[in-house]
Design a protein around this motif. Structure first.
Motif, PDB file in Angstrom:
ATOM      1  N   CYS A  28       3.248 -62.828 -58.476  1.00 24.96           N
ATOM      2  CA  CYS A  28       3.302 -61.275 -57.851  1.00 24.96           C
ATOM      3  C   CYS A  28       2.647 -61.018 -56.688  1.00 24.96           C
ATOM      4  O   CYS A  28       1.461 -61.083 -56.361  1.00 24.96           O
ATOM      5  N   GLU A  29       3.640 -61.425 -55.763  1.00 18.63           N
ATOM      6  CA  GLU A  29       3.179 -61.020 -54.312  1.00 18.63           C
ATOM      7  C   GLU A  29       2.320 -59.925 -53.915  1.00 18.63           C
ATOM      8  O   GLU A  29       1.451 -60.109 -53.386  1.00 18.63           O
ATOM      9  N   ASN A  43       6.630 -57.314 -60.343  1.00 17.38           N
ATOM     10  CA  ASN A  43       7.725 -58.302 -59.801  1.00 17.38           C
ATOM     11  C   ASN A  43       9.047 -57.972 -60.479  1.00 17.38           C
ATOM     12  O   ASN A  43       9.431 -58.110 -61.636  1.00 17.38           O
TER      13      ASN A  43
END
Ligand code: PRP
Length: 219
Positions: A28-29, A43
């Motif tokens: 989950c950037e 995400n």
């Protein structure tokens, strides 16, 4: 496909969980942005959402289905007594729930004296003293720095988490009895478990494999 939502316990448990999920390709950037004030992270590709919460609120979110999956310490799961499925021991955050105090309090425990017990976990303490030990005690709910209680004379003993034991040692206190071992657990909403069985089961199976491999590598 609907979103699967994760409620993670703010702090070390969340970091460790995200690390494990990342090894499975679940990333989950958005969550890595340092100064973000966002509360929920998505995400889109995997149709997952993540949010951080205080430990005791995690089982609440999961019971009500506001989150499908939660990661929280076993202490909190037992204390909160919510209707959730505990599906996996994640193996980190290992510690023990113990009865602690000055060595002199061991006699009071042995003779089942009517003592005062300070704790952040009144349900766990009640279950231990009333149902397991059959000892009547007075339980005093506190909110932190529990080790202070015997030092300032609020209670004879405490029921609290012991990890390294250094807080006790530095304050002249000891473990007198062990209540139960603890670690981070994954919990699932019972309805989500049925409705999203395949997706959730895959996450559990993959995590279990990762834990097994990790264990083997550590040998
Ligand atoms: C926990 C626990 C003990 C301490 C144990 O407190 O309540 O005080 O950690 O760790 P140790 O055995 O490694 O010394 P926490 O730091 O979470 O804060 P709290 O006292 O506010 O509950």
């Amino acid at each position: 496909m609907r979103y699967l939502t994760f409620a993670l316990t703010k702090g070390r448990l969340a970091s460790k969980t995200l690390e494990m999920l990342e090894s499975l390709g679940i990333t989950c950037e958005e969550m890595k942005e340092k100064d973000s004030r966002k509360l929920i992270f998505t995400n889109e590709e995997l149709k997952l959402k993540f949010f951080l919460a205080k430990g005791p609120d995690v089982p609440t979110y999961v019971e009500y289905g506001a989150a499908d999956i939660g990661v929280v310490g076993r202490d909190t799961i037992v204390e909160e007594g919510r209707k959730v499925h505990e599906v996996l021991d994640l193996g980190f955050g290992k510690c023990r729930m113990c009865v602690c105090g000055y060595e002199s309090a061991a006699e009071l425990l042995k003779h089942h004296e009517l003592i005062r017990v300070a704790t952040k976990y009144p349900e766990i303490a009640k279950d231990y003293f009333y149902n397991k030990k059959h000892q009547t005690v007075e339980i005093i709910k506190m909110n932190g720095s529990i080790e202070l209680a015997p030092i300032v004379g609020l209670s004879e003993v405490i029921v609290d988490i012991v990890e390294t034991g250094s807080t006790l040692k530095e304050n002249g206190l000891s473990v007198l009895e062990e209540v139960c071992p603890l670690s981070a657990r994954m919990i699932v909403n019972p309805v989500s478990m049925r409705m999203e069985n395949e997706r959730i089961k895959k996450i559990i199976t993959d995590l279990r494999t990762l834990l097994r491999e990790g264990g083997r590598n550590a040998d």
